[in-house]
Design a protein around this motif. Sequence first.
Motif, PDB file in Angstrom:
ATOM      1  N   ALA A 137      13.339  11.814  -3.581  1.00 19.62           N
ATOM      2  CA  ALA A 137      12.102  12.144  -4.320  1.00 19.62           C
ATOM      3  C   ALA A 137      11.842  13.734  -4.279  1.00 19.62           C
ATOM      4  O   ALA A 137      11.954  14.395  -3.404  1.00 19.62           O
ATOM      5  CB  ALA A 137      10.857  11.474  -4.004  1.00 19.62           C
TER       6      ALA A 137
ATOM      7  N   TRP B 273      10.191   0.762 -10.329  1.00 22.41           N
ATOM      8  CA  TRP B 273       9.723   1.663  -8.827  1.00 22.41           C
ATOM      9  C   TRP B 273       9.748   3.121  -8.930  1.00 22.41           C
ATOM     10  O   TRP B 273       8.732   3.590  -8.672  1.00 22.41           O
ATOM     11  CB  TRP B 273      10.894   1.154  -7.840  1.00 22.41           C
ATOM     12  CG  TRP B 273      10.611  -0.390  -7.421  1.00 22.41           C
ATOM     13  CD1 TRP B 273       9.928  -1.304  -7.952  1.00 22.41           C
ATOM     14  CD2 TRP B 273      11.763  -1.131  -7.012  1.00 22.41           C
ATOM     15  NE1 TRP B 273      10.234  -2.687  -7.557  1.00 22.41           N
ATOM     16  CE2 TRP B 273      11.515  -2.427  -6.782  1.00 22.41           C
ATOM     17  CE3 TRP B 273      13.198  -0.961  -6.184  1.00 22.41           C
ATOM     18  CZ2 TRP B 273      12.154  -3.659  -6.158  1.00 22.41           C
ATOM     19  CZ3 TRP B 273      13.886  -1.872  -5.659  1.00 22.41           C
ATOM     20  CH2 TRP B 273      13.250  -3.018  -5.684  1.00 22.41           C
ATOM     21  N   SER B 274      10.805   3.615  -9.816  1.00 21.05           N
ATOM     22  CA  SER B 274      10.916   5.053  -9.721  1.00 21.05           C
ATOM     23  C   SER B 274       9.745   5.642 -10.667  1.00 21.05           C
ATOM     24  O   SER B 274       9.165   6.629 -10.175  1.00 21.05           O
ATOM     25  CB  SER B 274      12.244   5.591 -10.509  1.00 21.05           C
ATOM     26  OG  SER B 274      13.285   4.884 -10.125  1.00 21.05           O
TER      27      SER B 274
ATOM     28  N   CYS C 114      16.706   6.491  -1.769  1.00 18.96           N
ATOM     29  CA  CYS C 114      15.939   6.948  -2.699  1.00 18.96           C
ATOM     30  C   CYS C 114      15.625   8.739  -2.415  1.00 18.96           C
ATOM     31  O   CYS C 114      15.557   9.012  -1.363  1.00 18.96           O
ATOM     32  CB  CYS C 114      14.420   6.445  -2.810  1.00 18.96           C
ATOM     33  SG  CYS C 114      13.136   7.037  -3.829  1.00 18.96           S
TER      34      CYS C 114
ATOM     35  N   SER D 168       6.719   4.213 -10.987  1.00 14.89           N
ATOM     36  CA  SER D 168       5.615   4.177 -10.193  1.00 14.89           C
ATOM     37  C   SER D 168       5.495   5.049  -8.862  1.00 14.89           C
ATOM     38  O   SER D 168       4.277   5.602  -8.705  1.00 14.89           O
ATOM     39  CB  SER D 168       5.504   2.433  -9.511  1.00 14.89           C
ATOM     40  OG  SER D 168       4.589   2.344  -8.676  1.00 14.89           O
ATOM     41  N   ILE D 169       6.587   5.131  -8.038  1.00 14.42           N
ATOM     42  CA  ILE D 169       6.588   6.032  -7.327  1.00 14.42           C
ATOM     43  C   ILE D 169       6.242   7.491  -7.661  1.00 14.42           C
ATOM     44  O   ILE D 169       5.476   8.390  -7.111  1.00 14.42           O
ATOM     45  CB  ILE D 169       8.013   6.059  -6.451  1.00 14.42           C
ATOM     46  CG1 ILE D 169       8.035   4.771  -5.619  1.00 14.42           C
ATOM     47  CG2 ILE D 169       8.086   7.241  -5.536  1.00 14.42           C
ATOM     48  CD1 ILE D 169       9.540   4.624  -5.256  1.00 14.42           C
TER      49      ILE D 169
ATOM     50  N   VAL E 153      12.367  11.197  -9.198  1.00 16.56           N
ATOM     51  CA  VAL E 153      12.723   9.963  -8.426  1.00 16.56           C
ATOM     52  C   VAL E 153      13.813   9.273  -8.773  1.00 16.56           C
ATOM     53  O   VAL E 153      13.929   9.036  -9.803  1.00 16.56           O
ATOM     54  CB  VAL E 153      11.536   8.975  -7.994  1.00 16.56           C
ATOM     55  CG1 VAL E 153      11.825   7.942  -7.309  1.00 16.56           C
ATOM     56  CG2 VAL E 153      10.153   9.706  -7.779  1.00 16.56           C
TER      57      VAL E 153
ATOM     58  N   ILE F  41       4.691   8.002   0.779  1.00 14.10           N
ATOM     59  CA  ILE F  41       4.726   7.083  -0.325  1.00 14.10           C
ATOM     60  C   ILE F  41       5.854   6.382  -0.460  1.00 14.10           C
ATOM     61  O   ILE F  41       5.925   4.995  -0.835  1.00 14.10           O
ATOM     62  CB  ILE F  41       4.461   7.938  -1.586  1.00 14.10           C
ATOM     63  CG1 ILE F  41       2.909   8.493  -1.561  1.00 14.10           C
ATOM     64  CG2 ILE F  41       4.738   7.113  -2.776  1.00 14.10           C
ATOM     65  CD1 ILE F  41       2.799   9.275  -2.528  1.00 14.10           C
ATOM     66  N   LEU F  42       7.207   6.971   0.127  1.00 16.31           N
ATOM     67  CA  LEU F  42       8.560   6.217  -0.272  1.00 16.31           C
ATOM     68  C   LEU F  42       8.377   5.052   1.120  1.00 16.31           C
ATOM     69  O   LEU F  42       8.998   3.955   0.591  1.00 16.31           O
ATOM     70  CB  LEU F  42       9.552   7.288   0.333  1.00 16.31           C
ATOM     71  CG  LEU F  42       9.860   8.159  -0.848  1.00 16.31           C
ATOM     72  CD1 LEU F  42      10.880   9.303  -0.458  1.00 16.31           C
ATOM     73  CD2 LEU F  42      10.048   7.816  -2.425  1.00 16.31           C
TER      74      LEU F  42
ATOM     75  N   LYS G 252       2.861   8.077  -8.454  1.00 18.58           N
ATOM     76  CA  LYS G 252       1.822   8.248  -7.105  1.00 18.58           C
ATOM     77  C   LYS G 252       2.201   9.630  -6.580  1.00 18.58           C
ATOM     78  O   LYS G 252       1.216  10.070  -6.080  1.00 18.58           O
ATOM     79  CB  LYS G 252       2.163   7.090  -6.099  1.00 18.58           C
ATOM     80  CG  LYS G 252       1.710   5.678  -6.697  1.00 18.58           C
ATOM     81  CD  LYS G 252       1.946   4.458  -5.744  1.00 18.58           C
ATOM     82  CE  LYS G 252       1.711   3.281  -6.476  1.00 18.58           C
ATOM     83  NZ  LYS G 252       1.789   2.143  -5.471  1.00 18.58           N
TER      84      LYS G 252
ATOM     85  N   GLU H  51       6.093   2.218  -0.457  1.00 19.32           N
ATOM     86  CA  GLU H  51       6.671   1.569  -1.600  1.00 19.32           C
ATOM     87  C   GLU H  51       7.894   0.703  -1.572  1.00 19.32           C
ATOM     88  O   GLU H  51       8.318  -0.111  -2.172  1.00 19.32           O
ATOM     89  CB  GLU H  51       6.842   2.573  -2.799  1.00 19.32           C
ATOM     90  CG  GLU H  51       5.558   2.925  -2.983  1.00 19.32           C
ATOM     91  CD  GLU H  51       4.454   2.022  -3.725  1.00 19.32           C
ATOM     92  OE1 GLU H  51       4.922   1.303  -4.683  1.00 19.32           O
ATOM     93  OE2 GLU H  51       3.322   1.896  -3.357  1.00 19.32           O
ATOM     94  N   LEU H  52       8.586   1.448  -0.490  1.00 16.99           N
ATOM     95  CA  LEU H  52      10.325   0.742  -0.708  1.00 16.99           C
ATOM     96  C   LEU H  52      10.657   0.181   0.865  1.00 16.99           C
ATOM     97  O   LEU H  52      11.786  -0.426   0.915  1.00 16.99           O
ATOM     98  CB  LEU H  52      11.259   2.143  -0.584  1.00 16.99           C
ATOM     99  CG  LEU H  52      11.183   2.710  -2.099  1.00 16.99           C
ATOM    100  CD1 LEU H  52      11.975   4.031  -2.144  1.00 16.99           C
ATOM    101  CD2 LEU H  52      11.488   1.792  -3.232  1.00 16.99           C
TER     102      LEU H  52
END
Length: 125
Positions: free
Chosen positions: A117, A52-53, A115, A55-56, A78, A34-35, A59, A38-39
């Motif tokens: 998580a 973004w945080s 990031c 949303s991540i 996150v 996912i990271l 997910k 997304e990033l």
Amino acid sequence: MPETEEKIPTFYPTKPPLDKKFRPNAVKSIIQTILNEELSGKQYDAEQTPVWSRSIADKIKHRIKELNYSRYKIIAQVLIGEQRGEGVRMATRCLWDAEADNYATQTFMSDSLFCVAVAYGVYYY
């Protein structure tokens, strides 16, 4: 003589079955995927990082719930920050059952952002 009903004892599981325990390695690979999705290719933007945080984190929670960890509360945290060559330390404290609860963490770094998580699996008693 009246009939008496047989009382069946209620069973409350206090530990998850071995095959249903929170598996950090499986969760780590989900978080990393996912990271990366997304990033990758994004530049740090202070206005967008809260979006973004959130949303991540959503997910991550959704994908972990697809693993069907029954009776687990899934918590995702996150943190996204600007990459400026400085160090960051992150700590968490909570009540914990070492036999049932667990967590997985993963990091992502690019030229402009980082990031961290963390996903927690806390067993409901």
